[in-house]
Design an enzyme around this catalytic site. Sequence first.
Site, PDB file in Angstrom:
ATOM      1  N   ARG A  20      11.365  -1.137  11.429  1.00 54.52           N
ATOM      2  CA  ARG A  20      10.198  -0.669  12.174  1.00 54.52           C
ATOM      3  C   ARG A  20       9.931  -1.668  13.290  1.00 54.52           C
ATOM      4  NH1 ARG A  20       5.036   0.829   8.433  1.00 54.52           N
ATOM      5  NH2 ARG A  20       3.933  -0.511   9.890  1.00 54.52           N
ATOM      6  N   ARG A  43      12.191  -5.496   5.571  1.00 50.69           N
ATOM      7  CA  ARG A  43      12.076  -4.064   5.279  1.00 50.69           C
ATOM      8  C   ARG A  43      12.960  -3.241   6.224  1.00 50.69           C
ATOM      9  NH1 ARG A  43       6.106  -1.502   4.841  1.00 50.69           N
ATOM     10  NH2 ARG A  43       5.964  -2.081   7.035  1.00 50.69           N
ATOM     11  N   LYS A  57       0.838  -1.219   0.000  1.00 50.15           N
ATOM     12  CA  LYS A  57       0.000   0.000   0.000  1.00 50.15           C
ATOM     13  C   LYS A  57       0.866   1.260   0.000  1.00 50.15           C
ATOM     14  CE  LYS A  57      -1.995  -1.234   3.934  1.00 50.15           C
ATOM     15  NZ  LYS A  57      -1.552  -2.613   4.250  1.00 50.15           N
ATOM     16  N   ARG A  80      -9.568   0.535   8.554  1.00 46.59           N
ATOM     17  CA  ARG A  80      -9.011  -0.790   8.792  1.00 46.59           C
ATOM     18  C   ARG A  80     -10.017  -1.708   9.485  1.00 46.59           C
ATOM     19  NH1 ARG A  80      -3.355   0.514   8.771  1.00 46.59           N
ATOM     20  NH2 ARG A  80      -2.000  -1.295   8.837  1.00 46.59           N
ATOM     21  N   ARG A 113       0.133  -8.827  13.661  1.00 45.71           N
ATOM     22  CA  ARG A 113      -0.451  -7.901  12.678  1.00 45.71           C
ATOM     23  C   ARG A 113      -1.313  -8.657  11.677  1.00 45.71           C
ATOM     24  NH1 ARG A 113       4.449  -4.600  10.338  1.00 45.71           N
ATOM     25  NH2 ARG A 113       2.867  -3.452   9.176  1.00 45.71           N
TER      26      ARG A 113
HETATM   27  P1  AMP Z   1       0.664   0.958   8.737  1.00 44.55           P
HETATM   28  O1  AMP Z   1       1.738   1.973   8.650  1.00 44.55           O
HETATM   29  O2  AMP Z   1      -0.543   1.335   7.931  1.00 44.55           O
HETATM   30  O3  AMP Z   1       1.150  -0.440   8.465  1.00 44.55           O
HETATM   31  O4  AMP Z   1       0.157   0.958  10.261  1.00 44.55           O
HETATM   32  C1  AMP Z   1       1.013   0.588  11.314  1.00 44.55           C
HETATM   33  C2  AMP Z   1       0.235   0.350  12.577  1.00 44.55           C
HETATM   34  O5  AMP Z   1      -0.482   1.541  12.937  1.00 44.55           O
HETATM   35  C3  AMP Z   1      -0.853  -0.713  12.497  1.00 44.55           C
HETATM   36  O6  AMP Z   1      -0.336  -2.025  12.707  1.00 44.55           O
HETATM   37  C4  AMP Z   1      -1.782  -0.270  13.624  1.00 44.55           C
HETATM   38  O7  AMP Z   1      -1.254  -0.605  14.883  1.00 44.55           O
HETATM   39  C5  AMP Z   1      -1.749   1.237  13.501  1.00 44.55           C
HETATM   40  N1  AMP Z   1      -2.782   1.743  12.571  1.00 44.55           N
HETATM   41  C6  AMP Z   1      -2.581   2.413  11.401  1.00 44.55           C
HETATM   42  N2  AMP Z   1      -3.752   2.733  10.836  1.00 44.55           N
HETATM   43  C7  AMP Z   1      -4.716   2.239  11.658  1.00 44.55           C
HETATM   44  C8  AMP Z   1      -6.136   2.221  11.608  1.00 44.55           C
HETATM   45  N3  AMP Z   1      -6.820   2.770  10.573  1.00 44.55           N
HETATM   46  N4  AMP Z   1      -6.802   1.623  12.622  1.00 44.55           N
HETATM   47  C9  AMP Z   1      -6.151   1.068  13.669  1.00 44.55           C
HETATM   48  N5  AMP Z   1      -4.822   1.031  13.766  1.00 44.55           N
HETATM   49  C10 AMP Z   1      -4.096   1.617  12.777  1.00 44.55           C
END
Ligand code: AMP
Length: 213
Positions: A159, A126, A13, A87, A170
């Site tokens: 990360r 990554r 994404k 999400r 996750r």
């Molecule tokens: P990402 O960078 O999109 O992979 O998000 C990293 C982490 O941020 C996720 O594993 C969640 O812990 C949190 N997170 C990001 N976006 C959301 C969302 N829309 N709802 C809940 N948690 C989120």
Amino acid sequence: MNLLLFGPPGAGKGTQSALLVERKRFIHFSTGNMLREAIREGSELGKKAKSIMDKGSLVPDSIVISLVEDELKKLKGKNFILDGFPRTVTQAEALDELMSKLGLSLDRAFFLSVPQDLIVRRLTGRRMTKDGRHVYHIEFSPPKKMGVCDVTSEELIQRPDDREEVVSSRLEAYEASTAPLKKYYEKSGILVEVNGVGSSEEVYSKIVSSMNF
Ligand code: AMP
């Protein structure tokens, strides 16, 4: 044109969003980036989110929804990509309500599908700069010098939630809470399923060709 990119973690994404921003001038709206920014700033929200994110769980809907409310208003009149939000179905419903209040709508919801073994390889390999701006992969797109950014010469980091022991949480959170969004957007008639396996250019071509953009 307003897009949503969703799929399992590691589906690409962020990579696809970056290409669409660079080449098609979309505005990138990533709740993951917003939350990481809050953590770097050390805000109350950041403190709450950090422990949840570090263990691979989802931040509660109420926190995420209030975080996006004001930011979404700023997107009026612009072409934007939602990356990582919504999400959950609750977030998707809140988003629909917010968008209709603002006179906005989503044109496409791209679901990037990638098999689980590849996801694990993508996430655990990554590496990135501290601000997440330059992203590498130890196997698929390594920097010239291992552990060092080609552009800024900074040391690359992993990360915290890309560590192998967190990735499985996750994936569980994805299956339980995010996978049901496929049905949600299928019902609303804007779902486009894209095979996320292949080079970023291959996946990008598939996305763009289904947009007539
Ligand atoms: P990402 O960078 O999109 O992979 O998000 C990293 C982490 O941020 C996720 O594993 C969640 O812990 C949190 N997170 C990001 N976006 C959301 C969302 N829309 N709802 C809940 N948690 C989120």
